[in-house]
Motif scaffolding. Structure first.
Motif, short mmCIF file in Angstrom:
data_model
loop_
_atom_site.label_atom_id
_atom_site.label_comp_id
_atom_site.label_asym_id
_atom_site.label_seq_id
_atom_site.Cartn_x
_atom_site.Cartn_y
_atom_site.Cartn_z
N MET A 46 0.87 -1.17 0.00
CA MET A 46 0.00 0.00 0.00
C MET A 46 0.91 1.22 0.00
N VAL A 47 0.89 1.99 -1.06
CA VAL A 47 1.83 3.11 -1.16
C VAL A 47 1.05 4.39 -1.48
N TYR A 48 1.21 5.39 -0.61
CA TYR A 48 0.51 6.66 -0.77
C TYR A 48 1.50 7.81 -0.66
N GLY A 49 1.18 8.92 -1.30
CA GLY A 49 1.98 10.12 -1.18
C GLY A 49 1.43 11.00 -0.07
N ARG A 50 2.08 11.01 1.09
CA ARG A 50 1.59 11.77 2.24
C ARG A 50 2.76 12.40 2.98
N GLY A 51 2.88 13.69 2.88
CA GLY A 51 3.98 14.36 3.54
C GLY A 51 3.98 15.84 3.23
N PRO A 52 4.90 16.59 3.83
CA PRO A 52 4.94 18.05 3.68
C PRO A 52 5.07 18.52 2.23
N LYS A 53 5.74 17.74 1.39
CA LYS A 53 5.96 18.15 0.00
C LYS A 53 4.87 17.66 -0.95
N VAL A 54 3.93 16.86 -0.43
CA VAL A 54 2.88 16.29 -1.28
C VAL A 54 1.64 17.17 -1.20
N GLU A 55 1.36 17.90 -2.27
CA GLU A 55 0.20 18.79 -2.28
C GLU A 55 -1.09 18.04 -2.57
N ASN A 56 -1.01 17.00 -3.39
CA ASN A 56 -2.21 16.25 -3.79
C ASN A 56 -1.85 14.78 -3.96
N GLU A 57 -2.29 13.95 -3.02
CA GLU A 57 -1.91 12.53 -3.08
C GLU A 57 -2.59 11.79 -4.23
N PHE A 58 -3.60 12.43 -4.88
CA PHE A 58 -4.30 11.80 -5.99
C PHE A 58 -3.75 12.25 -7.35
#
Length: 265
Positions: A144-156
């Motif tokens: 399960m890999v998601y983009g979630r962090g200070p530099k991620v503006e839109n995980e979608f």
């Protein structure tokens, strides 16, 4: 060992369609015993009645009712955890091993990675090591890999989702789970850039059943391998029949309108 992995994958994927309906039920560690997961025997039993291909849960829940009378369902043991009470809820740590899952009769294991989090490096290391260990046992790995962090503006965002899928693939996962990008064209690019099956996550609970089924249908039409969705399934007011129609959409190309008619909505 490749034969063992192939046999286990056939327990969580329909061997005729190569697709799957997975229902994650690991939310208790993250947010507690939420609606739909209070009685685990009932919850898993409803997924079996609906015809889900697999359920996903933490190791301690397996004893609370995985194998049910009148049916069977694939078992994926989740190895990662964090809680919403932590000041760092996106920092996942390993709380179980591949060997734990083998002893429980699991058909696969899963690991959660949040790209962009301050602890990303540890999560990447964990995924890589689990994939190496699992390969030695012939045990499939779902990442399960998601983009979630200070530099991620839109995980979608398509480029973020494609990056997530590629990380899972390159570190050895046999299946990757990522958010849906919102449209078929961009999601098709995600799938085309990945040589292992890609399933979609559910995200926040949706108010519209039509929107949810449409998302699943669009993802499959774009080449996706199905879904791994929790709250939008086990919290639905008619969850047994919802799983039945999702199976038809994923495995039989049922239209969204027909699926809603079967569901009575």
């Amino acid at each position: 060992m490749q034969m063992g992995k192939s046999i286990r994958l056939e327990r969580i994927f329909n061997r005729n369609t190569g697709k799957t309906v997975i229902v994650p039920m690991d939310h208790g560690v993250s947010v507690g015993p939420i609606d739909g997961l209070v009685d685990m025997r009932e919850a898993v039993g409803d997924m079996v009645k609906g015809g889900a291909n697999a359920v996903l849960m933490q190791k301690g829940l397996v004893r609370c009712g995985h194998r049910m009378e009148g049916g069977d369902v694939g078992l994926i043991v989740h190895l990662s955890a964090s809680t919403s009470l932590s000041p760092f809820p996106n920092a996942k740590v390993l709380v179980a091993t591949v060997e734990d899952a083998i002893r429980m009769g699991a058909d696969a294991v899963s690991v959660h990675v949040n790209l962009g989090d301050e602890t990303e490096s540890r999560m990447l290391k964990d995924l890589g090591e689990v994939a190496s260990c699992a390969a030695g046992w012939g045990m499939p790995v779902l990442a399960m890999v998601y983009g979630r962090g200070p530099k991620v503006e839109n995980e979608f965002a398509p480029e973020v989702v494609a990056h997530c899928a590629r990380v899972g693939e390159e570190l050895g996962a046999d299946v990757v789970k990522v958010p849906y990008t919102g449209d078929q064209e961009s999601f098709r690019r995600v799938v085309d850039s990945c040589c292992v099956p890609v399933v979609i996550a559910g995200g926040p609970k949706l108010d519209s059943t039509r929107d949810f089924i449409q998302m699943v249908s669009d993802s499959v039409e774009a080449g996706g391998a199905g879904l791994s969705v929790g709250r939008n399934v086990f919290q639905h007011k008619n969850r047994v029949n919802l799983v039945k129609v999702l199976s038809k959409v994923v495995h039989e190309d049922e239209s969204v309108d027909s699926a809603l008619e079967i569901l009575g909505e």
